[in-house]
Write a protein that holds these residues in place. Structure first.
Motif, PDB file in Angstrom:
ATOM      1  N   PHE A 106      -7.120  -2.835  21.089  1.00 14.18           N
ATOM      2  CA  PHE A 106      -6.751  -4.224  20.775  1.00 14.18           C
ATOM      3  C   PHE A 106      -5.086  -3.623  20.070  1.00 14.18           C
ATOM      4  N   GLN A 107      -4.707  -5.348  19.839  1.00 18.36           N
ATOM      5  CA  GLN A 107      -3.040  -4.776  18.892  1.00 18.36           C
ATOM      6  C   GLN A 107      -3.529  -5.906  17.542  1.00 18.36           C
ATOM      7  N   VAL A 108      -3.332  -4.808  16.672  1.00 18.03           N
ATOM      8  CA  VAL A 108      -3.428  -5.611  14.761  1.00 18.03           C
ATOM      9  C   VAL A 108      -2.361  -5.691  14.281  1.00 18.03           C
ATOM     10  N   ARG A 109      -3.308  -6.923  13.490  1.00 16.09           N
ATOM     11  CA  ARG A 109      -1.470  -7.265  12.670  1.00 16.09           C
ATOM     12  C   ARG A 109      -2.766  -7.439  11.486  1.00 16.09           C
ATOM     13  N   ALA A 110      -1.674  -5.953  10.771  1.00 16.11           N
ATOM     14  CA  ALA A 110      -2.704  -5.483   9.247  1.00 16.11           C
ATOM     15  C   ALA A 110      -2.284  -6.211   8.128  1.00 16.11           C
ATOM     16  N   GLY A 111      -3.065  -7.031   7.554  1.00 16.27           N
ATOM     17  CA  GLY A 111      -2.344  -8.217   6.251  1.00 16.27           C
ATOM     18  C   GLY A 111      -2.727  -7.294   5.335  1.00 16.27           C
ATOM     19  N   VAL A 112      -1.555  -7.331   4.698  1.00 16.15           N
ATOM     20  CA  VAL A 112      -1.292  -6.421   3.260  1.00 16.15           C
ATOM     21  C   VAL A 112      -0.507  -7.138   2.507  1.00 16.15           C
ATOM     22  N   ARG A 113      -0.843  -6.485   1.080  1.00 18.25           N
ATOM     23  CA  ARG A 113       0.570  -7.692   0.125  1.00 18.25           C
ATOM     24  C   ARG A 113       1.377  -7.003  -0.363  1.00 18.25           C
ATOM     25  N   SER A 114       2.000  -5.709  -0.020  1.00 18.52           N
ATOM     26  CA  SER A 114       2.933  -4.933   0.507  1.00 18.52           C
ATOM     27  C   SER A 114       3.412  -4.284   1.409  1.00 18.52           C
ATOM     28  N   ALA A 115       4.412  -4.472   1.975  1.00 15.68           N
ATOM     29  CA  ALA A 115       4.861  -3.225   3.255  1.00 15.68           C
ATOM     30  C   ALA A 115       4.984  -1.709   2.845  1.00 15.68           C
ATOM     31  N   GLN A 116       5.507  -1.793   1.281  1.00 17.00           N
ATOM     32  CA  GLN A 116       4.791  -0.280   0.810  1.00 17.00           C
ATOM     33  C   GLN A 116       4.729   0.246   0.928  1.00 17.00           C
ATOM     34  N   LYS A 117       3.086  -0.431   0.479  1.00 19.42           N
ATOM     35  CA  LYS A 117       1.770   0.087   0.165  1.00 19.42           C
ATOM     36  C   LYS A 117       1.341   0.579   2.040  1.00 19.42           C
ATOM     37  N   ALA A 118       1.912   0.304   3.154  1.00 14.70           N
ATOM     38  CA  ALA A 118       1.395   0.166   4.032  1.00 14.70           C
ATOM     39  C   ALA A 118       1.806   1.464   4.845  1.00 14.70           C
ATOM     40  N   GLU A 119       2.387   2.060   3.193  1.00 19.53           N
ATOM     41  CA  GLU A 119       2.789   2.834   4.280  1.00 19.53           C
ATOM     42  C   GLU A 119       2.464   4.768   4.871  1.00 19.53           C
ATOM     43  N   VAL A 138       1.122   3.024  17.650  1.00 21.48           N
ATOM     44  CA  VAL A 138       2.234   2.190  16.291  1.00 21.48           C
ATOM     45  C   VAL A 138       2.108   1.210  17.107  1.00 21.48           C
ATOM     46  N   GLU A 139       2.595   1.676  18.360  1.00 23.80           N
ATOM     47  CA  GLU A 139       3.381  -0.069  18.818  1.00 23.80           C
ATOM     48  C   GLU A 139       2.714  -1.072  19.124  1.00 23.80           C
ATOM     49  N   LYS A 140       1.102  -1.525  18.966  1.00 18.77           N
ATOM     50  CA  LYS A 140       0.604  -1.557  18.896  1.00 18.77           C
ATOM     51  C   LYS A 140       0.501  -2.082  17.457  1.00 18.77           C
ATOM     52  N   LEU A 141       0.372  -2.176  16.346  1.00 18.49           N
ATOM     53  CA  LEU A 141       0.709  -1.924  14.897  1.00 18.49           C
ATOM     54  C   LEU A 141       1.565  -2.939  14.619  1.00 18.49           C
ATOM     55  N   GLU A 142       1.025  -3.795  13.273  1.00 15.57           N
ATOM     56  CA  GLU A 142       2.169  -4.932  13.081  1.00 15.57           C
ATOM     57  C   GLU A 142       1.527  -5.091  11.653  1.00 15.57           C
ATOM     58  N   ILE A 143       2.822  -4.430  10.590  1.00 14.57           N
ATOM     59  CA  ILE A 143       1.983  -4.873   9.324  1.00 14.57           C
ATOM     60  C   ILE A 143       2.892  -6.111   9.253  1.00 14.57           C
ATOM     61  N   VAL A 144       1.554  -7.229   8.279  1.00  5.93           N
ATOM     62  CA  VAL A 144       2.526  -8.586   7.857  1.00  5.93           C
ATOM     63  C   VAL A 144       2.250  -8.550   6.496  1.00  5.93           C
ATOM     64  N   GLU A 145       3.400  -9.061   5.419  1.00  2.88           N
ATOM     65  CA  GLU A 145       3.135  -9.403   4.162  1.00  2.88           C
ATOM     66  C   GLU A 145       2.079 -11.015   3.634  1.00  2.88           C
ATOM     67  N   TYR A 146       1.131 -10.668   2.374  1.00  2.23           N
ATOM     68  CA  TYR A 146       0.872 -12.264   2.285  1.00  2.23           C
ATOM     69  C   TYR A 146      -0.059 -12.191   1.397  1.00  2.23           C
ATOM     70  N   THR A 153       0.873 -18.350   2.799  1.00  2.00           N
ATOM     71  CA  THR A 153       1.418 -17.805   3.801  1.00  2.00           C
ATOM     72  C   THR A 153       0.414 -17.000   4.349  1.00  2.00           C
ATOM     73  N   ILE A 154      -1.316 -17.648   4.089  1.00  2.00           N
ATOM     74  CA  ILE A 154      -2.143 -16.957   5.346  1.00  2.00           C
ATOM     75  C   ILE A 154      -2.022 -17.510   6.583  1.00  2.00           C
ATOM     76  N   ALA A 155      -1.754 -19.034   6.953  1.00  2.00           N
ATOM     77  CA  ALA A 155      -1.954 -18.944   8.391  1.00  2.00           C
ATOM     78  C   ALA A 155      -0.944 -17.958   8.737  1.00  2.00           C
ATOM     79  N   PRO A 156       0.455 -18.084   8.376  1.00  2.00           N
ATOM     80  CA  PRO A 156       1.603 -17.357   9.680  1.00  2.00           C
ATOM     81  C   PRO A 156       1.388 -15.990   9.772  1.00  2.00           C
ATOM     82  N   ALA A 157       0.153 -15.403   8.160  1.00  2.00           N
ATOM     83  CA  ALA A 157       0.216 -14.489   9.163  1.00  2.00           C
ATOM     84  C   ALA A 157      -1.397 -13.993   9.960  1.00  2.00           C
TER      85      ALA A 157
END
Length: 380
Positions: A106-119, A138-146, A153-157
């Protein structure tokens, strides 16, 4: 005094309201038609009147507005079957779910409040091995802030994800907050369900808890924390009422078991309102949800209670999911690539023949009034 005259001819018509499916009729530009009019003494020059009908000639075929609108609508509704969105991707279950989805391609969009916490999540994904395609996960992982408490902010995420997995829940800080379970377990989850409904996602997987539909022990003890199970049940009801294809996962206690728990305890699946307790690891729940996302026909509109036992036999998750009945089995029409798992131990259906009843033997049946059953025991 000037008099006006209206000349009527079959060639001079209004633009038709419906166009042929092949598009506009193509004809040479600027061709003329000569109309023969009857001789009229009142208008002697009308016999020489020529009316030119000019039509634009288009290069190629022009589609009608309905066809173009339909094509745009179908393109907008189509989802990326290999794209999944994970809410709460930095949590214990969410981070493991992200890695398990990546293992399945799968390609994954990971929804997080802060990109720093996703490190930490990104670093763990970088340590994963290459997949069969020769690319790094990691090429299929995308960090999304919402922010689930801000609906805009949910629909764009979500993007074009076809699967949404909700792993959020009131943490230790929120549990001791009187509004925590309401805001996180119910209101934030409801906002995500609403956004997924508008986006018309193909599958919504919700992590809930055992005891959400029970009264008494142990639900009464857990509900002392500001009614956490009550709000989780309200979120389940909101998902069921949304009309989305759903799967509700009710795991047992996940605080104590480590990832090595699966080496000594095999996962078990039960129908709703069956288990009263038990333990299961975060990794086992993550593996189960990744399997559900990959095999949607096996998890379509089901409520699954999850545990792990030392004495339970080791069986494929697909086989365990196939034994859980669907609450809306007549709606789902699986594709050929998403065929349901067939178990060898499935009992054969018996065919019963009934004697035909003559009209004289038929007796009128009185319609019984069926009282609607409330979804939640907390309705009263």
């Amino acid at each position: 005094m000037m008099e006006s005259c209206c000349l009527q001819s079959p060639a001079i018509t209004t633009v038709p309201s419906s166009l042929p499916r092949s598009g506009f009729i193509e004809k040479p530009l600027g061709y003329g038609r000569v109309f023969k009019l009857p001789r009229c003494k009142k208008y002697p020059l009308s016999r020489k009147l020529k009316v030119f009908d000019f039509r634009a000639q288009a290069s190629g075929t022009t589609k009608t507005n309905s066809e173009v609108a339909g094509a745009i609508s179908n393109k907008a509704d189509s989802k990326d079957e290999d794209l999944a969105f994970v809410a709460g991707a930095t949590g214990r279950v969410g981070s493991r779910t992200v890695r398990e989805l990546l293992k399945l391609g799968f390609q994954v969009r990971a929804g997080v409040r802060s990109a720093q916490k996703a490190e930490t999540l990104v670093q763990s994904v970088k340590q994963m091995k290459l997949n069969s395609e020769g690319t790094t996960p990691v090429e299929k992982l995308e960090i999304v802030e919402y922010d689930l408490e801000k609906q805009d902010t949910i629909a764009p995420a979500l993007g074009n994800a076809s699967v949404v997995i909700c792993c959020i829940g009131a943490g230790e800080k929120e549990v001791f907050d009187i509004t925590g379970p309401y805001r996180i377990d119910y209101q934030a989850t409801q906002n995500l369900i609403h956004a997924a409904t508008v986006a018309k996602v193909n599958h919504f997987i919700l992590v809930s808890s055992l005891g959400t539909n029970k009264v008494g022990f142990p639900a009464a003890i857990l509900n002392l924390f500001w009614g956490v199970l009550i709000w989780k049940r309200k979120a389940e009801e909101a998902l069921i009422a949304s009309g989305l294809p759903y799967t509700i996962v009710r795991p047992g206690g996940m605080e104590r078991p480590t990832d090595a728990f699966k080496e000594t305890h095999n996962i078990t699946l039960s129908t709703e309102d069956t288990l009263f307790g038990g333990l299961v690891s975060n990794l086992q729940v993550a593996e189960l949800m990744a399997c559900m996302a990959k095999n949607r026909s096996l998890s379509h509109c089901k409520v699954v209670e999850v545990g792990a036992e030392r004495t339970a036999p080791l069986r494929p998750m697909e086989e365990l999911l196939a034994k859980i009945p669907s609450q809306r089995a007549d709606i789902y029409s699986p594709k050929e690539s998403d065929a349901p798992f067939k178990s060898d131990s499935a009992p054969a259906k018996s065919i019963i023949t009934e004697k035909p009843i003559t009209p004289s033997e038929k007796k009128p049946e009185q319609a019984k009034a069926v009282e609607p059953r409330p979804l939640s025991p907390y309705t009263a």
